[in-house]
Design a protein around this motif. Structure first.
Motif, PDB file in Angstrom:
ATOM      1  N   VAL A 315      -5.850 -23.134  -8.771  1.00 57.37           N
ATOM      2  CA  VAL A 315      -4.916 -23.209  -7.646  1.00 57.37           C
ATOM      3  C   VAL A 315      -5.223 -24.418  -6.776  1.00 57.37           C
ATOM      4  CG1 VAL A 315      -4.208 -22.055  -5.513  1.00 57.37           C
ATOM      5  CG2 VAL A 315      -4.412 -20.750  -7.636  1.00 57.37           C
ATOM      6  N   LYS A 316      -6.477 -24.666  -6.496  1.00 57.82           N
ATOM      7  CA  LYS A 316      -6.850 -25.811  -5.655  1.00 57.82           C
ATOM      8  C   LYS A 316      -6.547 -27.138  -6.358  1.00 57.82           C
ATOM      9  CE  LYS A 316     -10.442 -23.484  -2.970  1.00 57.82           C
ATOM     10  NZ  LYS A 316     -11.882 -23.453  -2.594  1.00 57.82           N
ATOM     11  N   SER A 317      -6.745 -27.146  -7.663  1.00 54.78           N
ATOM     12  CA  SER A 317      -6.445 -28.377  -8.405  1.00 54.78           C
ATOM     13  C   SER A 317      -4.947 -28.676  -8.369  1.00 54.78           C
ATOM     14  CB  SER A 317      -6.926 -28.227  -9.849  1.00 54.78           C
ATOM     15  OG  SER A 317      -6.587 -29.357 -10.606  1.00 54.78           O
ATOM     16  N   LYS A 322      -0.283 -31.637  -5.974  1.00 51.43           N
ATOM     17  CA  LYS A 322       0.965 -31.605  -5.212  1.00 51.43           C
ATOM     18  C   LYS A 322       0.862 -32.478  -3.970  1.00 51.43           C
ATOM     19  CE  LYS A 322       2.600 -27.022  -6.592  1.00 51.43           C
ATOM     20  NZ  LYS A 322       2.953 -25.652  -6.120  1.00 51.43           N
ATOM     21  N   ARG A 323      -0.274 -32.437  -3.290  1.00 54.53           N
ATOM     22  CA  ARG A 323      -0.442 -33.256  -2.081  1.00 54.53           C
ATOM     23  C   ARG A 323      -0.436 -34.744  -2.426  1.00 54.53           C
ATOM     24  NH1 ARG A 323      -4.249 -29.005  -0.914  1.00 54.53           N
ATOM     25  NH2 ARG A 323      -3.502 -27.718   0.834  1.00 54.53           N
ATOM     26  N   ALA A 324      -1.059 -35.092  -3.572  1.00 60.98           N
ATOM     27  CA  ALA A 324      -1.055 -36.500  -3.981  1.00 60.98           C
ATOM     28  C   ALA A 324       0.358 -36.960  -4.328  1.00 60.98           C
ATOM     29  CB  ALA A 324      -1.981 -36.691  -5.177  1.00 60.98           C
ATOM     30  N   THR A 325       1.108 -36.093  -4.978  1.00 62.12           N
ATOM     31  CA  THR A 325       2.488 -36.429  -5.314  1.00 62.12           C
ATOM     32  C   THR A 325       3.321 -36.604  -4.058  1.00 62.12           C
ATOM     33  OG1 THR A 325       2.285 -35.161  -7.365  1.00 62.12           O
ATOM     34  CG2 THR A 325       4.500 -35.690  -6.615  1.00 62.12           C
ATOM     35  N   THR A 326       3.126 -35.716  -3.086  1.00 62.53           N
ATOM     36  CA  THR A 326       3.869 -35.818  -1.825  1.00 62.53           C
ATOM     37  C   THR A 326       3.527 -37.110  -1.101  1.00 62.53           C
ATOM     38  OG1 THR A 326       3.879 -33.403  -1.623  1.00 62.53           O
ATOM     39  CG2 THR A 326       4.326 -34.665   0.367  1.00 62.53           C
ATOM     40  N   LYS A 327       2.271 -37.518  -1.191  1.00 61.38           N
ATOM     41  CA  LYS A 327       1.843 -38.732  -0.496  1.00 61.38           C
ATOM     42  C   LYS A 327       2.481 -39.976  -1.096  1.00 61.38           C
ATOM     43  CE  LYS A 327      -2.319 -41.197   0.932  1.00 61.38           C
ATOM     44  NZ  LYS A 327      -3.804 -41.214   0.877  1.00 61.38           N
ATOM     45  N   LYS A 337       5.603 -33.725   6.106  1.00 60.34           N
ATOM     46  CA  LYS A 337       4.909 -32.644   6.826  1.00 60.34           C
ATOM     47  C   LYS A 337       5.395 -31.280   6.348  1.00 60.34           C
ATOM     48  CE  LYS A 337       3.764 -31.123  11.495  1.00 60.34           C
ATOM     49  NZ  LYS A 337       3.956 -31.378  12.951  1.00 60.34           N
ATOM     50  N   LEU A 338       6.685 -31.176   6.082  1.00 60.93           N
ATOM     51  CA  LEU A 338       7.235 -29.916   5.596  1.00 60.93           C
ATOM     52  C   LEU A 338       6.714 -29.596   4.193  1.00 60.93           C
ATOM     53  CD1 LEU A 338       9.163 -27.531   5.941  1.00 60.93           C
ATOM     54  CD2 LEU A 338      11.005 -29.003   5.066  1.00 60.93           C
ATOM     55  N   LEU A 339       6.629 -30.641   3.323  1.00 59.07           N
ATOM     56  CA  LEU A 339       6.117 -30.415   1.969  1.00 59.07           C
ATOM     57  C   LEU A 339       4.641 -30.014   1.991  1.00 59.07           C
ATOM     58  CD1 LEU A 339       7.831 -33.375   0.034  1.00 59.07           C
ATOM     59  CD2 LEU A 339       8.396 -30.927  -0.077  1.00 59.07           C
ATOM     60  N   TYR A 340       3.847 -30.683   2.853  1.00 62.85           N
ATOM     61  CA  TYR A 340       2.432 -30.306   2.981  1.00 62.85           C
ATOM     62  C   TYR A 340       2.281 -28.852   3.447  1.00 62.85           C
ATOM     63  CZ  TYR A 340       0.866 -35.135   2.421  1.00 62.85           C
ATOM     64  OH  TYR A 340       0.595 -36.384   1.917  1.00 62.85           O
ATOM     65  N   SER A 344       0.521 -25.702   1.455  1.00 65.84           N
ATOM     66  CA  SER A 344      -0.566 -24.905   2.040  1.00 65.84           C
ATOM     67  C   SER A 344      -0.228 -23.419   2.038  1.00 65.84           C
ATOM     68  CB  SER A 344      -0.842 -25.378   3.470  1.00 65.84           C
ATOM     69  OG  SER A 344      -1.257 -26.723   3.479  1.00 65.84           O
ATOM     70  N   GLN A 345       1.004 -23.088   2.361  1.00 66.31           N
ATOM     71  CA  GLN A 345       1.411 -21.685   2.342  1.00 66.31           C
ATOM     72  C   GLN A 345       1.340 -21.111   0.934  1.00 66.31           C
ATOM     73  OE1 GLN A 345       2.066 -19.656   4.829  1.00 66.31           O
ATOM     74  NE2 GLN A 345       1.766 -21.241   6.393  1.00 66.31           N
ATOM     75  N   SER A 346       1.755 -21.900  -0.060  1.00 66.43           N
ATOM     76  CA  SER A 346       1.700 -21.449  -1.441  1.00 66.43           C
ATOM     77  C   SER A 346       0.253 -21.223  -1.892  1.00 66.43           C
ATOM     78  CB  SER A 346       2.385 -22.468  -2.355  1.00 66.43           C
ATOM     79  OG  SER A 346       2.263 -22.089  -3.703  1.00 66.43           O
ATOM     80  N   VAL A 347      -0.631 -22.142  -1.526  1.00 67.55           N
ATOM     81  CA  VAL A 347      -2.048 -21.997  -1.884  1.00 67.55           C
ATOM     82  C   VAL A 347      -2.642 -20.759  -1.224  1.00 67.55           C
ATOM     83  CG1 VAL A 347      -4.326 -23.029  -1.614  1.00 67.55           C
ATOM     84  CG2 VAL A 347      -2.403 -24.441  -2.350  1.00 67.55           C
TER      85      VAL A 347
END
Length: 728
Positions: A315-317, A322-327, A337-340, A344-347
């Motif tokens: 899950v963390k991986s 996902k965060r790298a893709t959003t960046k 900010k909404l995607l981040y 976080s909520q999904s994790v």
């Protein structure tokens, strides 16, 4: 009745909600929770009362001790007070402890050999919010129990504490777990040698020979074994306390256990307590299974943790990707900010789900591979149908059998009655509890008892179970009302059985076929009347044929089992003794005499002008008078009392040997008391350091109660005791 406070050693484990949840859990048994009560709460619902009590306890933030008082009221085997008596006992005991205004929840359990009542009390006052902890509550409970036993007619127990707390806890462990404690093992193996030691060196030598070590702990001394299990030295014996040993031998000298000293090879091992059968192989099975259980639990728990860690890492991986893709993706600051936030909520949601699954899996493993004590393992195996485990439970020294209104059987042909009885549970004494409709039938291997809801269906099921397991010759113990119910149920259900008690059997036969018995009794009654009026009262108006017929029909016994007096004489030509050798009128002529019995002249028939109208007593001239004798259950009560005393004699050395009185014991003995067991009276007679137990009737018991312990009495037969006054 015994009242016992169960303290919680760890305050962190004290939880009123968990305690009530355990008390109210039926554990898939119908005969566990039989009574519930809620006091001084706004709602009588258990869940609502728990919430209310928890809120009250949370208002007191200064208290650091346990806020819950757990009390158990245990009753004698076979004793089951009704709900009104339970409520009265609970109220009186709580008021005596100072908890009359406190909130409490009471639950009664009936799935063990002793009916008991749990009381969970909130130690925080509901209005003042102060805590109350009674001082020396064991003494207060002893006085309250003694008074309540007298008031409500309960069986009396000993409420005087003769042992310290550690000894009581060791005995409780041996009783409930069925395994010998370290404290009990030291007392049985090396206590005499320890008390005879003359120096610290001798003391350490004796301990090392038994694989033990004496060392300081706090302000005292403890004795530990090779596995680190420890007991206080003063608990083993008061002479082994640090203060008394220092006074005898001087300052304490420690001596560590030598690794090369094997000693006599004796060392403590947790083994089953004494039993009437050999349980070595069964205990070996138990130890192997427990070791395998621990190994399997460790293995599966390790796999479960590894699975949880692997899922969390995945899950963390994924979240990191996902965060790298959003960046790297284009978009405004608000969109990123909404995607981040969504990532976080999904994790968080996935991690909570993984942890919840792991928690459920851990609870499943703990429940599946729960370590069991020896007696609990035997109960589980006996519930599965293991006859060896059931025999081991019933062979324990504490197993004394069922009491009260019970049914047993022996001999005869076993019959398939097709009774529908579902096994509910097995107690630690090997008593199997069956469910039959709304009733519960208990079977200890020798007797059966309807423990709750003595309906006709339950009584019939008890009889059918006895016929299936033990035979068709039924013996009934208990009160007269219970015996009458059993006979009526047996006759109504038309069960093919026979009662060992002749009176009960005649009653059953009369209920099964009343027309035949009524006709027989009518014929016998007319014959008896003809014998009394026609043949015995006088010959005028009665013929010799009728008298002879009455004489012939008077011989033998009735078909129903009643014995009639034989040898009733016919018309006589020789006058009776009181009418011989003197002038008499014709009306004084006796026409009936006892031709084969002894003849005698009663004092009232002697003429008044004689100097000594009295006569010496000659019992050989009198016709024997038949007595009812003692019922079979009187001897069963004597055997039950003897067995109970013999079991206690194994633990308490100063109890004399008890055995049943027999005809060879005729003579003089010392009076030792009267006991009442299951409604039957027993006389205790002491002779040569042996207590003779004699079944007696109620009149004899009342007469013996006027004697003092040690008075001399004379025994002339079974149930016949002569004192200075009139004997019976």
């Amino acid at each position: 009745m015994i009242a016992k406070h169960v303290p919680m050693k760890s305050v962190k484990k004290s939880d009123f909600a968990s305690l009530v949840r355990y008390l109210a859990d039926d554990q898939e048994k119908h005969e566990r929770v039989v009574y519930t009560s809620v006091t001084h709460c706004e709602s009588i619902d258990l869940s609502a009362s728990v919430i209310e009590v928890t809120a009250i306890q949370g208002m007191n933030t200064r208290v650091e001790s346990d806020k819950t008082y757990h009390l158990i009221l245990s009753f004698r085997a076979g004793e089951r007070p009704d709900d009104n008596v339970l409520a009265a006992l609970e109220s009186r005991i709580c008021e005596g402890l100072g908890y009359g205004e406190h909130q409490r929840v009471s639950v009664a359990h009936d799935d063990t050999d002793n009916f008991h009542l749990h009381i969970a009390i909130n130690k925080i006052h509901p209005t003042r919010l102060t805590i109350h902890s009674p001082y020396n509550d064991h003494k207060t409970l002893g006085k309250l129990c003694a008074a309540l036993e007298l008031q409500y007619g309960l069986e009396r127990d000993n409420h005087q504490a003769v042992k310290v707390g550690s000894e009581n806890r060791a005995l409780d462990m041996e009783h409930h777990a069925g395994v010998e404690s370290l404290l009990g093992w030291i007392k049985r193996e090396c206590l005499d040698q320890l008390q005879a030691a003359c120096s610290w060196a001798d003391l350490h030598r004796v301990l090392q020979e038994h694989g033990l070590e004496l060392k300081e702990r706090g302000n005292g001394l403890v004795i530990s074994d090779q596995d680190g299990l420890m007991v206080k030295a003063s608990s083993v014996a008061r002479e082994l306390s640090k203060g008394k040993l220092v006074d005898r031998f001087g300052e304490f000298n420690s001596q560590p256990r030598s690794g090369n000293t094997e000693g006599s090879g004796k060392k403590y091992e947790a083994r089953p307590v004494r039993s009437r059968i050999d349980t070595t192989l069964l205990f070996g099975r138990y130890k192997n299974e427990q070791q395998g259980t621990r190994a399997n639990r460790t293995k599966e728990w390790k796999e479960s943790r590894a699975k949880r860690d692997r899922l969390i890492a995945d899950v963390k991986s994924k979240a990191k990707l996902k965060r790298a893709t959003t960046k790297l993706a284009g978009g405004s600051r608000s969109e990123k900010k909404l995607l981040y936030s969504m990532t976080s909520q999904s994790v968080k949601h996935e991690l909570n789900k993984i942890n919840e699954d792991y928690r459920r899996e851990r609870e499943r493993l703990l429940k599946q591979y729960q370590p069991l004590q020896w007696t609990d393992w035997l109960r589980r195996e006996a519930t599965k149908g293991d006859q060896e485990a059931l025999a081991a439970l019933r062979a324990r020294v504490v197993a004394l059998g069922l009491k009260g209104n019970t049914v047993s059987a022996s001999g005869g042909e076993l019959k398939r009655t097709g009774v529908k009885a579902d096994q509910d549970s097995v107690t630690k004494k090997g008593t199997i509890i069956y469910r039959v409709g709304a009733s519960a039938v208990r079977d200890d291997g020798d007797r059966l008892k309807v423990s709750r809801g003595a309906t006709r269906e339950g009584l019939a099921a008890a009889l059918r179970l006895a016929m299936e397991r033990y035979g068709t010759n039924i013996t009934v113990y208990g009160t007269a009302d219970f015996k009458a119910q059993i006979v009526e149920v047996a006759a109504t259900a038309n069960l093919q059985l026979t009662f060992t008690d002749s009176t009960l059997e005649r009653k059953r036969v009369s209920l099964v076929n009343p027309s035949t018995i009524t006709l027989q009794e009518s014929n016998d009654g007319s014959t008896d009347r003809r014998r009394r009026t026609g043949s015995g009262a006088g010959g005028i108006g009665s013929s010799g044929r009728n008298a002879a017929a009455g004489h012939d029909r008077g011989r033998g016994t009735f078909e129903s089992g009643f014995t009639r007096k034989p040898n009733i004489g016919s018309v006589a030509v020789i006058s009776p003794p009181e009418a011989r050798n003197r002038l008499r009128n014709l009306s004084e002529l006796g026409v009936v005499r006892f031709t084969e019995g002894g003849e005698m002249l009663l004092p009232g028939a002697v003429s008044g002008h004689l100097e000594q109208p009295g006569a010496q007593s000659d019992n050989t001239l009198r016709r024997p008078v038949s007595r009812g004798g003692l019922a079979p259950h009187s001897f069963a009560a004597a055997d039950q009392y003897i067995e109970e005393r013999e079991q206690k004699r194994l633990k308490i050395f100063d109890i004399m040997e008890h055995r049943r009185y027999n005809k060879a014991d005729v003579g003089v003995a010392s009076f030792a008391g009267v006991r009442r067991i299951d409604g039957e009276f027993l006389a205790l007679l002491k002779r040569s350091q042996v207590i003779l137990v004699m079944p007696i009737d109620e009149k004899t018991a009342n007469r013996l109660s006027r004697l003092s312990i040690g008075d001399q009495v004379t025994c002339t037969g079974i149930g016949i005791v002569k004192t200075k006054g009139r004997s019976r």
